[in-house]
Design an enzyme around this catalytic site. Sequence first.
Site, PDB file in Angstrom:
ATOM      1  N   ARG A 110       0.696  -1.060   0.212  1.00 18.84           N
ATOM      2  CA  ARG A 110      -0.108  -0.035  -0.048  1.00 18.84           C
ATOM      3  C   ARG A 110       0.945   1.416  -0.098  1.00 18.84           C
ATOM      4  O   ARG A 110       0.511   2.130  -0.782  1.00 18.84           O
ATOM      5  CB  ARG A 110      -0.682  -0.090   1.318  1.00 18.84           C
ATOM      6  CG  ARG A 110      -2.073  -1.299   1.240  1.00 18.84           C
ATOM      7  CD  ARG A 110      -3.039  -0.967   2.206  1.00 18.84           C
ATOM      8  NE  ARG A 110      -3.766   0.278   2.322  1.00 18.84           N
ATOM      9  CZ  ARG A 110      -4.528   0.548   3.169  1.00 18.84           C
ATOM     10  NH1 ARG A 110      -4.698  -0.122   4.438  1.00 18.84           N
ATOM     11  NH2 ARG A 110      -5.334   1.991   3.072  1.00 18.84           N
ATOM     12  N   CYS A 159      -1.010   5.872   9.207  1.00 16.29           N
ATOM     13  CA  CYS A 159      -1.448   4.516   8.886  1.00 16.29           C
ATOM     14  C   CYS A 159      -2.677   4.802   7.599  1.00 16.29           C
ATOM     15  O   CYS A 159      -2.523   5.777   6.763  1.00 16.29           O
ATOM     16  CB  CYS A 159      -1.973   3.430   9.552  1.00 16.29           C
ATOM     17  SG  CYS A 159      -3.307   3.867  10.760  1.00 16.29           S
TER      18      CYS A 159
END
Length: 278
Positions: free
Chosen positions: A175, A233
């Site tokens: 990611r 995050c």
Amino acid sequence: MNPLITASELMEEMAGDHPPLLLDVRWQLGGPPGRPEYEAGHLPGAVYVDLDSDLAGPAGPAGRHPLPELSVFAAAMRRAGVGRERRVVVYDGGQGWAAARAWWLLRWAGHPSVRVLDGGLSAWQAGGGALTTEVPAVAEGDFAPEPGAVPVLEADGAAALARRGVLLDARAGERYRGEVEPIDPVGGHIPGAVSAPTAGNVADDGLFLPPERLAERFAGLGVTEATEVGVYCGSGVSAAHQVLALASVGVPAALYVGSWSEWSASGDRPVATGPQPG
């Protein structure tokens, strides 16, 4: 104070004259809800806290798990029996993300004594700890939040910190690199951020790495005693786990609560891809 407590240490404290208050914060990204798991078996005396409704505000432009309204959070903590003078231990199913979010929020709100059960429910059971289905009746607590005890980043602050210090991206590496993005509008990372997947904080048994190994890990990512550190995050949950890991080795870190879900939502903030900070 060490922000982590082992299962054996917790068992000793629970057998003492002044046991800590236990909060069960089981949660999984995308569900199912943790309440049924709690009702099927939890640590004796533990009170269930819902991450989505008690530890976060509604999803929106500020991210998927923005800070909750202070009055909502305060009421939820008092219902759970949280008082300023009573120690609190939080746990989840073992991943540690949700427990870390509860730990971080209580610390941010000024609670002086909050710890996370290292390894969560799994570690408790592995150590011979019993579970119960009895839902305790707890007296309402008197906790009055005083926010600001630990640092928080917003989008512009995170971008600036990435240039003057170390901004850690706690998501999975793919990611960060922008190879996949299953949730947010675009893949990639904040320019200047360093990839530091949360999974690297724990061993195969789900327990945090020993302090010396955690310290080595963060040093390898550029973190020193003089470094200003921030963490983000996807939505500010797993990043709390990173902040917890850093705190366990004496490194303070600011949390970007909105994280990538806020950063990528506007469509006009810069995005870096690939393995390098950019």
